[in-house]
Design a protein around this motif. Sequence first.
Motif, short mmCIF file in Angstrom:
data_model
loop_
_atom_site.label_atom_id
_atom_site.label_comp_id
_atom_site.label_asym_id
_atom_site.label_seq_id
_atom_site.Cartn_x
_atom_site.Cartn_y
_atom_site.Cartn_z
N ALA A 125 6.49 -20.53 -15.15
CA ALA A 125 6.62 -20.06 -13.77
C ALA A 125 6.12 -18.63 -13.63
CB ALA A 125 8.08 -20.16 -13.33
N VAL A 126 6.45 -17.79 -14.59
CA VAL A 126 6.01 -16.39 -14.56
C VAL A 126 4.50 -16.29 -14.72
CG1 VAL A 126 6.10 -14.20 -15.83
CG2 VAL A 126 8.21 -15.43 -15.32
N LEU A 127 3.94 -17.09 -15.62
CA LEU A 127 2.49 -17.06 -15.85
C LEU A 127 1.71 -17.38 -14.58
CD1 LEU A 127 2.26 -18.79 -19.36
CD2 LEU A 127 1.70 -16.41 -18.82
N ILE A 128 2.20 -18.31 -13.79
CA ILE A 128 1.51 -18.65 -12.54
C ILE A 128 1.76 -17.58 -11.48
CG2 ILE A 128 1.40 -20.30 -10.62
CD1 ILE A 128 1.96 -22.53 -12.60
N ALA A 129 3.02 -17.20 -11.29
CA ALA A 129 3.35 -16.25 -10.22
C ALA A 129 2.69 -14.89 -10.43
CB ALA A 129 4.86 -16.10 -10.11
N TYR A 130 2.53 -14.49 -11.68
CA TYR A 130 1.94 -13.18 -12.00
C TYR A 130 0.49 -13.29 -12.48
CZ TYR A 130 6.29 -10.66 -11.31
OH TYR A 130 7.40 -10.07 -10.74
N SER A 131 -0.12 -14.44 -12.34
CA SER A 131 -1.54 -14.56 -12.70
C SER A 131 -2.37 -13.68 -11.78
CB SER A 131 -1.99 -16.02 -12.56
OG SER A 131 -1.95 -16.44 -11.21
N GLY A 132 -3.52 -13.28 -12.27
CA GLY A 132 -4.39 -12.44 -11.46
C GLY A 132 -4.74 -13.09 -10.13
N PHE A 133 -4.91 -14.41 -10.14
CA PHE A 133 -5.27 -15.11 -8.91
C PHE A 133 -4.15 -15.00 -7.87
CE2 PHE A 133 -5.98 -18.50 -5.98
CZ PHE A 133 -7.37 -18.63 -5.91
N MET A 134 -2.91 -15.25 -8.30
CA MET A 134 -1.80 -15.23 -7.35
C MET A 134 -1.51 -13.82 -6.83
SD MET A 134 -0.88 -18.29 -6.75
CE MET A 134 0.59 -17.89 -5.82
N ILE A 135 -1.59 -12.82 -7.71
CA ILE A 135 -1.34 -11.45 -7.27
C ILE A 135 -2.43 -11.00 -6.32
CG2 ILE A 135 -1.09 -9.06 -8.04
CD1 ILE A 135 1.29 -10.91 -8.68
N ASP A 136 -3.65 -11.42 -6.58
CA ASP A 136 -4.74 -11.09 -5.66
C ASP A 136 -4.56 -11.82 -4.34
OD1 ASP A 136 -7.30 -9.67 -5.39
OD2 ASP A 136 -8.16 -11.66 -5.15
N LEU A 137 -4.06 -13.05 -4.40
CA LEU A 137 -3.87 -13.85 -3.19
C LEU A 137 -2.79 -13.27 -2.29
CD1 LEU A 137 -4.68 -16.51 -1.73
CD2 LEU A 137 -2.83 -17.63 -2.99
N LYS A 138 -1.77 -12.64 -2.86
CA LYS A 138 -0.64 -12.20 -2.06
C LYS A 138 -0.95 -11.02 -1.15
CE LYS A 138 3.00 -10.20 -3.87
NZ LYS A 138 3.03 -8.90 -3.21
N LYS A 139 -2.11 -10.39 -1.34
CA LYS A 139 -2.50 -9.32 -0.42
C LYS A 139 -3.26 -9.86 0.79
CE LYS A 139 -6.81 -8.19 -2.83
NZ LYS A 139 -7.51 -7.19 -3.67
N ASN A 140 -3.48 -11.18 0.79
CA ASN A 140 -4.20 -11.83 1.90
C ASN A 140 -3.24 -12.69 2.71
OD1 ASN A 140 -7.10 -11.13 1.17
ND2 ASN A 140 -6.40 -12.05 -0.72
N ILE A 141 -3.38 -12.63 4.02
CA ILE A 141 -2.50 -13.40 4.91
C ILE A 141 -3.12 -14.78 5.08
CG2 ILE A 141 -1.23 -13.37 7.07
CD1 ILE A 141 -0.81 -10.95 5.14
N LEU A 142 -2.82 -15.66 4.13
CA LEU A 142 -3.40 -16.99 4.10
C LEU A 142 -2.31 -18.03 3.85
CD1 LEU A 142 -6.54 -16.17 1.91
CD2 LEU A 142 -6.51 -16.56 4.38
N ALA A 143 -2.64 -19.29 4.11
CA ALA A 143 -1.65 -20.37 4.04
C ALA A 143 -1.51 -20.97 2.65
CB ALA A 143 -2.02 -21.47 5.03
N ASP A 144 -2.29 -20.52 1.68
CA ASP A 144 -2.33 -21.18 0.39
C ASP A 144 -1.00 -21.13 -0.36
OD1 ASP A 144 -5.48 -21.69 -0.09
OD2 ASP A 144 -5.15 -19.84 1.00
N ALA A 145 -0.40 -19.95 -0.46
CA ALA A 145 0.86 -19.82 -1.21
C ALA A 145 2.00 -20.61 -0.56
CB ALA A 145 1.23 -18.35 -1.37
#
Length: 498
Positions: A125-145
């Motif tokens: 769970a930590v590996l996914i939530a803190y992956s570079g992709f997810m951390i980069d995604l969280k600065k964008n207001i998108l529906a993916d997460a």
Amino acid sequence: MAFTYRQALPYIILSILAIPLFFLNIYNVHSWGDDFSQYIKEAQNIAHGRPYYLSNYVFNKYNPVYAPPQYPPGFPLMLAPVVKIWGLSFTAMCYFNSVIIAALLFALYAFFRKYAGIAASICLAVLIAYSGFMIDLKKNILADAPSLLFVVIYLTLRRSNTFSWRRILALVLLAAAAIQTRSQTIFLLPAEAIFLAVAVIRNRFKVRSSIATSMHTYPSAYIIAGVVILNLLLDKVIFATPISTSGFYNNFIKDTLQGHILEYVSQYIGYVFTTFTSYFHYEAENGFARLCITIVEAAAITLSLAGFAIKCRRNFEVHDIFFLIMCLLILFYPVRDTRYFLPAVPVLYLYCYIALRALLPLVTPVKPSYIAVAITCIYLLAGSAYLKKAATEITPGCIPAPKDIAAFSYLSTHVKDNEIIVFTKPRALTLFTNRKAMNVSWQQSLEQNRKVFDSLGVKYMLVIDGFEDGFFKDYLRTAQPTIDSARIAEGYMLYTLR
């Protein structure tokens, strides 16, 4: 039964591990894009009691790959309370993203706990939530997460030996929520249908029962029927729109069907594996970190393929079919974006875990939970420079910068409500100026674009320095001379069309 400290400990650990999420990529700016603007605009409409699809974005039906007339209402509904209270605050929306990914951390733990021990489930769970992709995604207001959150909860509840009507209803609501948040998650339904067909055929050969009788023993038929009915109700009645979104996606299907399957496979099979590795990637600055990430990325491809083979031999489930369908989407979808594979990422990590769990006892006597913690720590250490950067540095070129504010203010003041501006990011322009805007159709000739603009009474074309706007410049030079031009802010040139 009392909830003991031992049972609560994993959730305490996850709660502590979720805290850094609220300090990574929290800024009151947004990268130049366009998708986020449409989500926020729809959220603003919901927050203020207007039909969610209303927008000054003028949909260009001759450009079927740019953007749909509106997005599904699921994510705007979730975002509406934030917009209602804090307005157009990217900081508040980034905190909202942090809440979503923190919830995702717990949902991922529950999903992996179906297959792994406590330590391994926390690590995955930590590996996914803190992956570079997810951390980069969280600065964008998108529906993916948010969509991924619904999918993970769905797949977690879906793994059960018994299905009460309450569980089936929950699965229907979760699948519908995922689809209404991100359209591509509709592939959960074909996955359920294929799983049902395989299960019915297997059962018929085993017990010689009728197909109708066999279907009643599986929840897939009820889930599919419930989701289809609920989505039709939402799309055709509750959230009905003047222009259907389905027509936009039909163009992609046509492009795929008109192409040559073997050419797609030979040309883009490598992109599927590139997509896999993107979910294990960090931007690394030193040699040790780069080496670690390179090893992880290479291992991810091998382990995921081996894990898939092992998993399917043991127990073929709905999420295995869903994973295959998402791979086909990446392979054949005309628009290449690694985000589209995000709903299947937990399954990708699960395959890696299954293969690694089978391999480790053959090469080392060390307890697997210790190795899981060690791998997680090394991976996060390799990405520490990226994570530090996410906590302290704003990505260059974000909006709104002072020059953007000046340009948007000029357009709001000097362009009338009924006048249309052609711009490469029309949805962002409508969000910040509340003026009508549309994009060009690069699939058509310059002269055909002029006919479309003339039919709509387009008056302006906006060009920004540094944007990929060669089509715009060719249009201004050859297809439609201008009456006037004005530099309305640094890098912004507004042309008045004849």
